[in-house]
Design a protein around this motif. Structure first.
Motif, PDB file in Angstrom:
ATOM      1  N   VAL A   7       3.287  -4.767   0.282  1.00  0.00           N
ATOM      2  CA  VAL A   7       2.078  -5.606   0.274  1.00  0.00           C
ATOM      3  C   VAL A   7       1.046  -5.039  -0.698  1.00  0.00           C
ATOM      4  O   VAL A   7       0.528  -5.752  -1.559  1.00  0.00           O
ATOM      5  N   HIS A   8       0.748  -3.759  -0.586  1.00  0.00           N
ATOM      6  CA  HIS A   8      -0.218  -3.142  -1.496  1.00  0.00           C
ATOM      7  C   HIS A   8       0.317  -3.091  -2.927  1.00  0.00           C
ATOM      8  O   HIS A   8      -0.411  -3.338  -3.888  1.00  0.00           O
ATOM      9  N   ALA A   9       1.615  -2.766  -3.069  1.00  0.00           N
ATOM     10  CA  ALA A   9       2.194  -2.602  -4.401  1.00  0.00           C
ATOM     11  C   ALA A   9       2.273  -3.918  -5.169  1.00  0.00           C
ATOM     12  O   ALA A   9       2.375  -3.908  -6.403  1.00  0.00           O
ATOM     13  N   ALA A  10       2.221  -5.040  -4.453  1.00  0.00           N
ATOM     14  CA  ALA A  10       2.324  -6.345  -5.111  1.00  0.00           C
ATOM     15  C   ALA A  10       1.031  -6.768  -5.797  1.00  0.00           C
ATOM     16  O   ALA A  10       1.024  -7.711  -6.600  1.00  0.00           O
ATOM     17  N   PHE A  36     -18.995  -5.515  -1.436  1.00  0.00           N
ATOM     18  CA  PHE A  36     -17.793  -4.710  -1.630  1.00  0.00           C
ATOM     19  C   PHE A  36     -16.570  -5.603  -1.784  1.00  0.00           C
ATOM     20  O   PHE A  36     -16.419  -6.593  -1.056  1.00  0.00           O
ATOM     21  N   ILE A  37     -15.696  -5.234  -2.709  1.00  0.00           N
ATOM     22  CA  ILE A  37     -14.368  -5.830  -2.817  1.00  0.00           C
ATOM     23  C   ILE A  37     -13.419  -4.861  -2.130  1.00  0.00           C
ATOM     24  O   ILE A  37     -13.369  -3.680  -2.473  1.00  0.00           O
ATOM     25  N   ILE A  38     -12.674  -5.349  -1.136  1.00  0.00           N
ATOM     26  CA  ILE A  38     -11.844  -4.480  -0.311  1.00  0.00           C
ATOM     27  C   ILE A  38     -10.376  -4.593  -0.733  1.00  0.00           C
ATOM     28  O   ILE A  38      -9.731  -5.622  -0.529  1.00  0.00           O
ATOM     29  N   GLY A  39      -9.841  -3.509  -1.282  1.00  0.00           N
ATOM     30  CA  GLY A  39      -8.470  -3.493  -1.777  1.00  0.00           C
ATOM     31  C   GLY A  39      -7.482  -2.909  -0.792  1.00  0.00           C
ATOM     32  O   GLY A  39      -6.762  -1.950  -1.097  1.00  0.00           O
ATOM     33  N   THR A  40      -7.454  -3.458   0.408  1.00  0.00           N
ATOM     34  CA  THR A  40      -6.420  -3.136   1.387  1.00  0.00           C
ATOM     35  C   THR A  40      -6.253  -4.352   2.291  1.00  0.00           C
ATOM     36  O   THR A  40      -6.832  -5.408   2.006  1.00  0.00           O
ATOM     37  N   GLU A  41      -5.495  -4.220   3.371  1.00  0.00           N
ATOM     38  CA  GLU A  41      -5.184  -5.361   4.232  1.00  0.00           C
ATOM     39  C   GLU A  41      -6.446  -6.166   4.559  1.00  0.00           C
ATOM     40  O   GLU A  41      -7.488  -5.595   4.876  1.00  0.00           O
ATOM     41  N   ASN A  42      -6.322  -7.477   4.474  1.00  0.00           N
ATOM     42  CA  ASN A  42      -7.505  -8.340   4.535  1.00  0.00           C
ATOM     43  C   ASN A  42      -8.271  -8.277   5.855  1.00  0.00           C
ATOM     44  O   ASN A  42      -9.450  -8.629   5.902  1.00  0.00           O
ATOM     45  N   SER A  43      -7.621  -7.808   6.917  1.00  0.00           N
ATOM     46  CA  SER A  43      -8.331  -7.691   8.196  1.00  0.00           C
ATOM     47  C   SER A  43      -9.500  -6.717   8.096  1.00  0.00           C
ATOM     48  O   SER A  43     -10.487  -6.847   8.826  1.00  0.00           O
ATOM     49  N   ILE A  44      -9.418  -5.748   7.180  1.00  0.00           N
ATOM     50  CA  ILE A  44     -10.494  -4.768   7.047  1.00  0.00           C
ATOM     51  C   ILE A  44     -11.786  -5.435   6.584  1.00  0.00           C
ATOM     52  O   ILE A  44     -12.883  -5.073   7.042  1.00  0.00           O
TER      53      ILE A  44
END
Length: 305
Positions: A174-177, A230-238
């Protein structure tokens, strides 16, 4: 039943049936609201070891429940949804890494905690995304075989040029994509926002960040920062959780595709069924596996991870 009624019943039953509920930060907000502890996988495992509850329910994925069981073998540990696995943790087998070790016998094997218990049995030390740099720096050996996430490994490698790293092709799909173009677009849409990213993203994405860190690190940075966007670059639930915590700030998901299907497979009703002993799966591990797999975790603790 309404969501609130389901939550109330979970709260009643967890007390009645002596449950401690752990919820990883990637779970939905309705689950976090009934949890006793929320956070990243290792923090949850440590928290579980401190409570007196006989039963522990992990709302997360399988390797997290395994870690809880290893650190609290006397407790009954349950995984809320038996199908919730982790593609990264399951990418490399113990046999495969044993073969790789034979090719690199003078390398210290560093395992990201996002690995199976079986794989941990052939590793020297475990790390989390927040402790990886500290522990790799402290390892006396200057040769490190870092598994399974090549992106987290590459980030640590970039910070420790004095050491030699062997990285294998593996990581969080997911992150690598996430592609660099997503960062360009997000920054164009939100020019005043700081970009916070998880090191499981590819280097071309991480290198554009204002902050690179673990899920907990990202959340702490956002809470304490004087910035308002902030732009959050991890799972969208965060992004969602931070919006609840910091209503005076704005949080934007880096891309709509940053969703972990395995984390999202757990529902509030799954949690309800577990605390009434009508669902989930009890994690059972024999004493030998726990002893062998826990060695690299104990080493991490010893090194301050």
């Amino acid at each position: 039943m309404t969501v609130r009624e389901v939550q109330d019943e979970i709260i009643r039953l967890k007390k009645e049936n002596d449950f401690c509920i752990l919820a990883h930060s990637y779970q939905t907000h309705d689950i976090l609201e009934v949890a006793d502890f929320s956070g990243d996988s290792y923090a949850l495992s440590k928290a579980a070891a401190t409570v007196k509850n006989r039963n522990v329910l992990m709302c997360g994925v399988r390797f997290m429940a395994e870690t809880v069981k290893m650190l609290s073998p006397e407790k009954r540990v349950y995984l809320s949804n038996p199908l919730a696995g982790c593609p990264m943790a399951e990418q490399m087998s113990r046999e495969f890494i044993s073969d790789v070790k034979e090719q690199y016998p003078d390398y210290t094997v560093v395992a990201y905690i996002n690995t199976t218990a079986s794989l941990k049995t052939v590793c020297d030390v475990c790390v989390t995304s927040s402790s990886a740099l500290k522990i790799c720096k402290a390892i006396e050996n200057d040769k490190i075989l870092f598994i399974p996430d090549c992106n987290l490994g590459a980030y640590v490698q970039s910070m420790l040029p004095e050491k030699t790293f062997k990285l294998l092709r593996g990581g969080c799909p997911v992150h690598a994509a996430v592609r660099p173009e997503a960062v360009t677009l997000a920054k164009k849409l939100h020019p005043d926002a700081l970009f916070l990213v998880h090191p499981e993203c590819v280097p071309e994405v991480s290198s554009q960040a204002d902050y690179v860190g673990s899920t907990s690190g990202i959340m702490d940075f956002a809470r304490k920062s004087d910035a308002k966007e902030f732009i959050i670059g991890t799972e969208n639930s965060i992004s969602e959780h931070l919006q609840y915590e910091c209503p005076d700030k704005k949080f934007y998901p880096l891309t709509k595709s940053l969703i972990c299907e395995n984390m999202k497979s757990t529902t509030l009703v799954d949690v309800l069924n577990c605390v009434r002993f009508d669902g989930g799966e009890e994690i059972k591990m024999d004493a030998e596996l726990i002893e062998q797999a826990r060695k690299c975790i104990d080493k991490m603790i010893e090194m301050g991870g």
